[in-house]
Each structure stands twice: as structure tokens, then as C-alpha cells.
Design an enzyme around this catalytic site. Sequence first.
Site, mmCIF file in Angstrom:
data_model
loop_
_atom_site.group_PDB
_atom_site.id
_atom_site.type_symbol
_atom_site.label_atom_id
_atom_site.label_comp_id
_atom_site.label_asym_id
_atom_site.label_seq_id
_atom_site.Cartn_x
_atom_site.Cartn_y
_atom_site.Cartn_z
ATOM 1 C CG ASN A 184 49.896 57.909 -7.034
ATOM 2 O OD1 ASN A 184 51.009 57.947 -7.560
ATOM 3 N ND2 ASN A 184 48.915 57.143 -7.483
ATOM 4 C CE LYS A 222 47.115 58.929 -10.009
ATOM 5 N NZ LYS A 222 45.741 58.795 -10.520
ATOM 6 C CG HIS A 261 47.110 53.314 -8.601
ATOM 7 N ND1 HIS A 261 46.498 53.588 -9.798
ATOM 8 C CD2 HIS A 261 46.824 54.350 -7.783
ATOM 9 C CE1 HIS A 261 45.879 54.758 -9.704
ATOM 10 N NE2 HIS A 261 46.057 55.236 -8.498
ATOM 11 C CD GLU A 267 46.268 55.916 -12.637
ATOM 12 O OE1 GLU A 267 47.423 56.208 -12.293
ATOM 13 O OE2 GLU A 267 45.286 56.671 -12.408
ATOM 14 C CD GLU A 277 43.517 55.261 -5.094
ATOM 15 O OE1 GLU A 277 43.745 56.444 -4.825
ATOM 16 O OE2 GLU A 277 44.149 54.625 -5.955
ATOM 17 N N GLY A 306 40.692 60.638 -10.935
ATOM 18 C CA GLY A 306 41.026 61.606 -11.971
ATOM 19 C C GLY A 306 39.819 62.104 -12.755
ATOM 20 C CB SER A 325 37.916 63.117 -7.584
ATOM 21 O OG SER A 325 38.159 62.714 -8.913
HETATM 22 P P1 PGA Z 1 43.066 61.500 -8.156
HETATM 23 O O1 PGA Z 1 43.946 60.135 -8.108
HETATM 24 O O2 PGA Z 1 43.141 62.098 -6.783
HETATM 25 O O3 PGA Z 1 43.729 62.335 -9.203
HETATM 26 O O4 PGA Z 1 41.671 61.084 -8.516
HETATM 27 C C1 PGA Z 1 43.931 59.333 -6.973
HETATM 28 C C2 PGA Z 1 44.812 58.123 -7.220
HETATM 29 O O5 PGA Z 1 44.772 57.560 -8.319
HETATM 30 O O6 PGA Z 1 45.567 57.675 -6.314
#
Ligand code: PGA
Length: 253
Positions: A10, A12, A98, A100, A170, A176, A216
Site C-alpha cells: 500500500n 499510500k 483502511h 487512514e 491492521e 507506521g 509495521s
Molecule cells: P505500515 O502501513 O506498514 O507503514 O505500518 C501498513 C498499512 O497502513 O497498510
Amino acid sequence: MARKKIVAGNWKMNLSPAACNELVTALTAKQISLPEHTEVVIAPPYVYIDRVAGLLKDTTGFFVSGQDCHQKTSGAYTGDVSAAMLKALGCKYVILGHSERRGYHREDNALLAEKVNTALAEGLDVIFCCGEPLEIREASTQNDFVNAQITESLFHLDGAAMARIVIAYEPIWAIGTGKTATSAQAQDMHANIRSVVAGKYGQEVADNTTILYGGSCNAQNAQELFAQPDIDGGLIGGAALKADDFAAIIAAR
Ligand code: PGA
């Protein structure tokens, strides 16, 4: 849709057009060969979907995904993108729910149920994200929280439609942050999700459901996470932006 291993990147809102080409070219140059029932998915920003689909067209087992789509099929929705547009540009999947999107765009379970319906109707399979914030984890109510997300956005589907859903767990506190769930925490939640799906759709649908871990996940911890019996791969953010790291995670599947 049989249970698959999937490693999904992803991106983003990252990468310039040149960096996008460079990353996909570096990945394809590795000539990664995938066994049966294994897929790599790349979810670039909308504006790069066309070029990424073009760059991946001869790479077996690699697919493109949207990061979101609108719940309506078309119309006066400035700035939005429809499921049919993603499908027409070559996407196999769309990521929905997601954290976000839930956070910054106030997407709730009911809206996501509508998006899921539209995406499936337009021929996209769905990578449906769920996961709890830190305060819910600290109160040890994460199973109830995640089960409500799944129930309210997915459980109106029939078994055939449910078979087109990939679930991505997640935990928000792990996205992140560099703070990954332990493999035991992730496995516990994945087993919970699979049992909730089994309770509604039966064991066969549950056994065939692909459940990804995200948050992460990186080249160092992927192998241990993916070795858990109910973890079928990962949804990768930051580490999907580097070809070597993403390739190492693909190899850990
Ligand atoms: P990350 O993001 O691997 O940077 O923690 C995962 C995601 O939000 O899909």
C-alpha cells in the site's frame, strides 16, 4: 476464491512518477516467481494505476489495487474515483476501510458496507481493513471491536460474495509506528476473525478466507508473522516503497 497467500504493498500518498517507475521496474527485474495460490498486489495512488498496470502486465501473479473507491457507481462526486474506473484500468482489487480512510475521511462501517457492495458489483475483489486503536487494545476489547467492523460491513454478503473478500487486520497502534503486533497477538486476532467468519458462513468459507496482517510489517519480522497458521500474508506500507525490502517480504510469505 481459495485461500491464498498475498503480499500487498500500500503505497499510500507516496512517490513521484519517476520513483514509481523505478520501484516497479526494480521489482520486475528481480523476476520473482510465485507458487500457485500466491499473489503480489500493488496499490499505488490513483494517478499511477495505469502505468503500474502497464509495467506489471507480463509479470505473473502480480496485480494492481486501488486504495479506495466511491460508494456510488458514477456522478457528481468531485475528486472521487469509481470502482468501474479502477476495474477498467486493470485493478483486480480495491482496499476498503483502511484506518487512514476511517480516520481522516470519517468512513464508518455502514458506509464501508456500501463501498464493498459497489466494488464487488463492478468486478473488483476487496481487501477489507479492520483493526483497533490503542485504547481498545489496552482495554482488551479488541476482538469485540474488530468483530463489529467485520459484522457491520461484510456480514450482509452471501457466501459467494464473502469468498471475494480478503481481510486485512491492521491494529492502528502498529501502523507506521515501527511497533508491530507480536506474532502471538496477530495470530490470536486472525484466529478470532476466522472463527467469526466460520460462525456466519461455515468452516469451508472461513478456511478459504485470506487474512493479512498489516502494521509495521518489514523484511525482519515478516517471516515470523507469516509462519502463523492464520496469517496468510501482509498489507505493507512503508516497507513496500523499497524494492529490496518488499522483495524480502514477498520471499517470506
Ligand atoms: P505500515 O502501513 O506498514 O507503514 O505500518 C501498513 C498499512 O497502513 O497498510
